[in-house]
Structure formats: C-alpha cells, structure tokens
Design an enzyme around this catalytic site. Structure first.
Site, short mmCIF file in Angstrom:
data_model
loop_
_atom_site.label_atom_id
_atom_site.label_comp_id
_atom_site.label_asym_id
_atom_site.label_seq_id
_atom_site.Cartn_x
_atom_site.Cartn_y
_atom_site.Cartn_z
N ASP A 364 0.85 -1.19 0.00
CA ASP A 364 0.00 0.00 0.00
C ASP A 364 0.88 1.23 0.00
O ASP A 364 1.97 1.20 -0.57
CB ASP A 364 -0.92 -0.05 1.23
CG ASP A 364 -2.29 0.57 0.96
OD1 ASP A 364 -2.33 1.74 0.59
OD2 ASP A 364 -3.31 -0.13 1.13
N HIS A 400 -3.53 6.35 3.47
CA HIS A 400 -4.26 5.21 2.92
C HIS A 400 -3.73 3.91 3.50
O HIS A 400 -4.51 3.05 3.97
CB HIS A 400 -4.12 5.24 1.39
CG HIS A 400 -4.97 4.25 0.65
ND1 HIS A 400 -4.61 2.94 0.46
CD2 HIS A 400 -6.18 4.41 0.04
CE1 HIS A 400 -5.55 2.32 -0.26
NE2 HIS A 400 -6.52 3.19 -0.51
N SER A 584 -10.43 -0.78 -1.20
CA SER A 584 -9.29 -0.70 -0.29
C SER A 584 -9.71 -0.83 1.16
O SER A 584 -8.90 -1.20 2.02
CB SER A 584 -8.55 0.63 -0.48
OG SER A 584 -7.96 0.71 -1.75
#
Length: 663
Positions: A364, A400, A584
């Site tokens: 990620d 994120h 996600s």
C-alpha cells in the site's frame, strides 16, 4: 491524543455498552464411560453336527472351570482353568480351548464344540464428535471404534452391528484386522441408523464360518433439526420442538439464541464446563464438538437434550438474563465496527487473536511520515511494525496505508480507537506507491517470513496495472506461485465503476489488475466492497446491517472471489476515526480474517486457506457463486472453526467438504 470523529458516510454514533452477564448456578455432570469389555460370546452358525472340528482328548485332565455368560439367550461356557490350558495338547498351543454345552436344537445353532476361538479383549465404540456425551451421537454424525482380538489364527473378518431388541438393523462396517484403533465410521452412510437407542457389538467370524461377539454397548442416536441465520443480527428461538438434538447456526451479525423455555440452572454444561466457568477469551473453545466438517459450541441440558451452536453471540434465558458468548473490546469505536460484527470476528477471537508465526503484510502507501510532518503512528503498536525509511506514507492527506493497517492490526482493548482484527501478528510495511516496486516488496516480505518460518498474508491496496512493477508479469506470477505454501494475497478488486476513482469500462465483467490472478493462482483472492445500505441497526450497542449490496464502484465478474465490508472504521495517521471506503477498505478485512485462519492452523497452504474462506462464506444474491458477490461475504467465525476442525481431527473434519450444509 484526542480523536476527532470524521464521518465519510452517514452512520449513527455509538456508545459502548458493556455486556450483561448473568450469574447462574450450574454445575457440570460427568459423562458416561465404558470399561473395556472382555467377555466373549459364541454365536452358533447353521453347520451340521457332523462338521469336523479339532477335539483333543481331555479324559485324563482335571474337571475344567467354566465361566458362564449370556447374550441373545445363548449360554456359553469358557474354560479358564490354567492347568487345563497348559496341559491340553493342541497343534495351536497357548490358545484357550472353548466349548459350549448348550443344546443344539436347530440348524441355526453353533457347533457344540469349537477350538482356537477369537476372544475380544477390548471393545469400545463412542461418539467421535468430542463433546462430553460419549454414548450419544447426532444422527449422521460419526463413531470411533476400538477393539483387540486374541486367538486370531483363523480370523476371517470383524463386523460392527447395530441392534434394536434382538434384531440387527444395520451393519456399520467390516474389517479384517485383529486390532483396530480409533476407526472412524461415518453414520451418514447408513440411512436406517436413525434417531433411537441401539446396542452395538463387534462380531468376529472365523474361516470355518463360526462367529464370536463382544459384549454390547449402548449408543443413543439423536435426531436433530437445524436453524440457519443470515448476515443480520437476529433473535433465534429455541424450543423443544427441535428435538433431542439441535444445530443452531447464527452466521453473521450479533445473534441471540432465545432459550425462553430454559432457565440458567437447566444448563448442566457448555463446552464441558459450567456457565460460571465460561470466559470467552480464556479456554472457552478448548472443548468443541466436531460435526459436519466444522466445530460447534455444545450445550447439555438437564433433560438430556443437546444443542450445537455456531455464530451465536448471546444466550437469553427464561428469566431474561443474558449470557455473553462473544468477545467484546473496550475500544472507543468498537460498537461502530460493523465490518467486524457482520463477519463474526468477535466470535473468531475466542479461538485466536493472531499468532506470532503469521505475518501480515501491507502492499500500500506505507505508514510512516517524514520527519517534521504532522502525521503519526496512532493506535498501532510500533513494536509490531517492520519498516524502513522507504515506508513513509505521504501519498495523500490521511494515510491510505495507515488506515488499511489499522483495520488489520489496531491495538485492541486500550479504551481508545478501534479494535484491529489481528492483535498479535507483526506487520511488514511496504510503500509500493513511492517506496519500492511491487515485486521487490513481495520478495522482501517472503524472504523475511521464510527466515522465521512464518506464513504471510498480503493486503494489496492496489488497482489497475501493476503487473510490471519491478519485473515482468511472468516473473510476478512465478513469485506468487512459488510461494503458495506460505503466502496468500488479498487484492482489492478495484473501484472502476460509478463514483469510483478508476475508470474501467470492464468493471461489470472483471476485477482490476493483479486481482485477476485469482483465476490462475489458488493463493490470490480478489475482494469486492460490500456496503451497508440500511439505516443503522444497533444490537446490544453494536452496529449491524439489515440490508447490504455491492458498492456501485466495485469491480465484479467471474473472477471476483469474495466480498468484505467496506466503509470500515479505521484510525488514520492524524488520529481521526474515518470510515475507510472503497475496495481498499474491504480488502484489509479479508486479509485480517485470513490471518486468523492461519493462526489456528499453520499446516495449511495458501490455497487451502483461500478454499476455507470460500467454503465458509455467507452466500449472497443468487444461490451459489455469482458475478456480483463472488462466493459471498467472508465469515471469520465459520472459517476459523473449519480450520480448527481440520487441525484437531482431520479425518473427522474431512468426512465433509467445507461446502457442507453447515457452512
């Protein structure tokens, strides 16, 4: 650090509500045991009296001593005088000489005398499930058989018979061994072996056609009925109409089994212990019943009824008291973590909260921030993170990668933030956006795991074309394939549809990028995003879903493996709780649950872990696999229970595929 509640979707706030636990008076009762049975019984065949037998001359020997026993109204007498056994001449010295003086009045009687007869020195048969009622078995369950035979020179075979009254109603198997240990018998193969009380006996047959039986043992077969729940939080009523046996499967959501006709004092035991001794986080799953290929909690009632449970969070008794079965944490936003509640993660925590021999890995945007930046590592134990300077997460404003790692591994029970799915496993952090290539990140992580004999679960917050990041597509596929024994990949299906951030004209027929490898690699899973489409439903302080659907943006198609909850509460790098969306947000849920499966059974391969997750998923949409939900919604409790059953008793669990009616 204070937490600012930042809502990206419209959800009602939650106030943590501690569990209400009743304090019933209850005590366990010991289960019945059966001692070894050694007394032989001779059964007559229909040979004529002129049949040849060996008859030694005993005219000059002392009068023998006989032991009398009876079964099926046949009287037998066994010579036990040691002096006779030592002095009687036989071509087969050291075998006892057995005779019967019962009259031979019809052709069905045995020979008047025999020699070299098999003797059962051990015989036992019992319920294979592992619950605490050895002499009671569920219809279509399984039995374990043990026996030892002496005097086996002329043994032909041994069969196991089930009798009602004096009639044999079923033969449950035939073997030619003289000794048998823990032989498994699948009762589902015998349609006439239904709910009732039976006597079981082993019968040895010799090469000359004579038969000799063990003493019999009682077995009670319980007929049962089943109730299946759904992904919703439900109240399931239990009544006596369900029979002496009941199988209750709540599935997802916060489910309550309503025992409105039963008081706490009527429970003699739960998983072999008293209600007072039951602690969800400590030893509550040490004893489980294995039935239908999976494990169940089991409850024994004072009147002899048995209840098998799975996916049930609470019991409600006739006095309205509540008994909590699930694990609840004190984290601030635990009640809002609908992603945990819809997938029964709190029940899976009873078996494991993660293990050190399992490694989580994030493909990620990393987690760390550069020196002087305003972000920080929040609600994640730093000593569990394996990082390097390339892992700084400055890809966007909230982190994120941090949010994904938060869902998988946030600190639990710290009265702050959220509860991560896995509380113990380390996390190998990779920033594949601005740090290292995808292939280098995978190789580095696997090398680290192999050096420590770990299994590794990758969460891939990547979509689009990553096939050539660090090498060719062929090299990436080979890397994934070569490590299928210790690695599994949960890859976001992609946000290629309406309101997504990736424009993909094929979003209705195919997942995106690396997730497509789920078709050719059994250790790759593509993960679609499931949304809660109902008004917030609160069950005992926990957010549940009444209706769900695939997010409009989520890629789907024939190569979608599973779906998991999106809009999942997560802590970002600024300490804010946000509902982390997109595929996600779904993907780290599946990865975290996969890590729990491996934590209870490290002997599994990556492909086997995927198969368990597929087999135990909750079917959504059209019956069976479909292109909208794949194989369904991941269920942590059911998946972990299947893995536990395979670890504790593989032969029993493998009588049923994971796709049995139970899962």
């Amino acid at each position: 650090m204070s937490y600012n509640l930042k809502l990206l979707e419209s959800f009602s706030s939650n106030i943590f509500n501690t569990s209400l636990v009743s304090e019933p008076n209850s005590s366990g009762i010991p289960y019945n045991t059966t001692s070894e049975l050694t007394e032989p019984v001779i059964y007559r065949n229909n040979r004529s009296s002129s049949s040849a037998t060996y008859s030694p001359d005993v005219s000059n020997l002392p009068t023998p001593t006989y032991l009398s026993s009876s079964q099926d109204n046949l009287s037998t007498q066994i010579i036990t005088d040691q002096e006779i056994q030592e002095n009687t001449y036989s071509a087969f010295n050291n075998y006892p000489y057995i005779t019967s003086d019962a009259p031979n009045n019809n052709n069905s009687d045995p020979l008047a005398t025999t020699s070299i007869n098999p003797i059962f020195t051990k015989f036992s048969v019992f319920d294979a499930s592992g619950d605490n009622t050895l002499n009671s078995v569920f219809e279509s369950g399984a039995l374990r058989l043990n026996y030892n035979l002496d005097n086996i020179f002329s043994l032909l075979d041994v069969r196991l018979e089930a009798l009602k009254g004096n009639s044999v109603v079923s033969t449950l198997g035939t073997w030619n061994q003289a000794n048998l240990s823990n032989e498994l018998i699948n009762l589902a193969s015998f349609s006439n072996f239904t709910g009732d009380s039976y006597q079981l006996r082993a019968v040895a047959r010799t090469t000359d056609g004579q038969e000799f039986a063990s003493a019999s043992q009682a077995i009670n077969v319980l007929s049962w009925n089943r109730i299946n729940g759904s992904f919703k939080g439900e109240i399931i009523d239990y009544t006596a109409d369900l029979g002496t046996g009941a199988v209750i499967i709540g599935r997802g959501g916060t489910d309550t089994l309503n025992l409105f006709e039963i008081s706490p004092s009527s429970i003699t035991s739960i998983n072999g212990m008293s209600l007072a001794d039951f602690n969800p986080l400590s030893g509550s799953t040490a004893n489980q019943a294995i039935f239908g290929g999976t494990t169940f909690d089991y409850i024994n009632l004072a009147d002899g009824r048995e209840i098998y449970l799975q996916g049930i969070e609470r019991l409600r008794f006739s006095d309205s008291s509540i008994f909590e079965l699930q694990v609840r944490t004190n984290d601030t936003f635990f009640g809002s973590q609908w992603n945990l509640h819809i997938s029964d993660v709190s029940n899976a925590w009873r078996f494991t909260q993660g293990a050190s021999n399992v490694l989580l890995a994030s493909l990620d945007t990393g987690i760390l921030t550069a020196a002087g930046a305003s972000g920080d590592i929040v609600d994640i134990a730093i000593d569990r993170l394996i990082t390097d300077p390339s892992d700084d997460d400055n890809f966007n404003n909230y982190g994120h990668g941090h949010s994904a790692i938060s869902i998988m591994s946030s600190i639990a029970n710290n009265s702050s933030g959220i509860a991560g799915i896995n509380w113990n496993s380390s996390v190998y952090v990779n920033d594949v956006y601005r740090g290292v290539s995808l292939q280098q990140a995978i190789q580095d992580t696997i090398s680290y795991a192999r050096a420590r004999n770990q299994r590794v679960v990758f969460q891939g917050g990547i979509q689009g074309n990553w096939f050539n990041s660090g090498g060719t597509r062929e090299q990436l596929e080979q890397l994934i394939r070569d490590n299928s024994d210790i690695a599994i990949f949960a890859i976001a299906a992609g946000n290629g549809g309406p309101n997504g951030n990736l424009s993909d004209p094929n979003y209705l027929t195919s997942v995106s990028g690396v997730a497509q490898l789920e078709t050719t690699h059994d250790n790759v899973m593509s993960v679609g995003a499931l949304r809660n489409t109902s008004a917030t439903t609160i069950v005992d302080g926990l957010t549940n879903a009444s209706s769900v659907n695939l997010a409009s943006y989520s890629n789907r198609g024939s190569n979608l493996t599973l779906v998991a909850a999106t809009d999942s509460p997560a802590i970002d790098k600024f300490g804010n709780m946000r509902f982390f969306g997109g595929t996600s947000g779904a993907n780290p849920n599946l990865a975290g649950i996969a890590s729990l499966v491996w934590s209870v059974n490290s002997s599994l391969t990556g492909g086997q872990v995927r198969q368990i997750l597929i087999d135990t998923a909750m079917d959504l949409g059209a019956e069976g696999r479909d292109n909208t939900f794949g194989h369904g919604l991941v269920n942590a409790d059911a998946a972990v229970r299947r893995a536990v059953a395979l670890q504790r008793s593989a032969d029993l669990a493998n009588l049923y595929s994971g796709c049995s009616i139970f899962v």
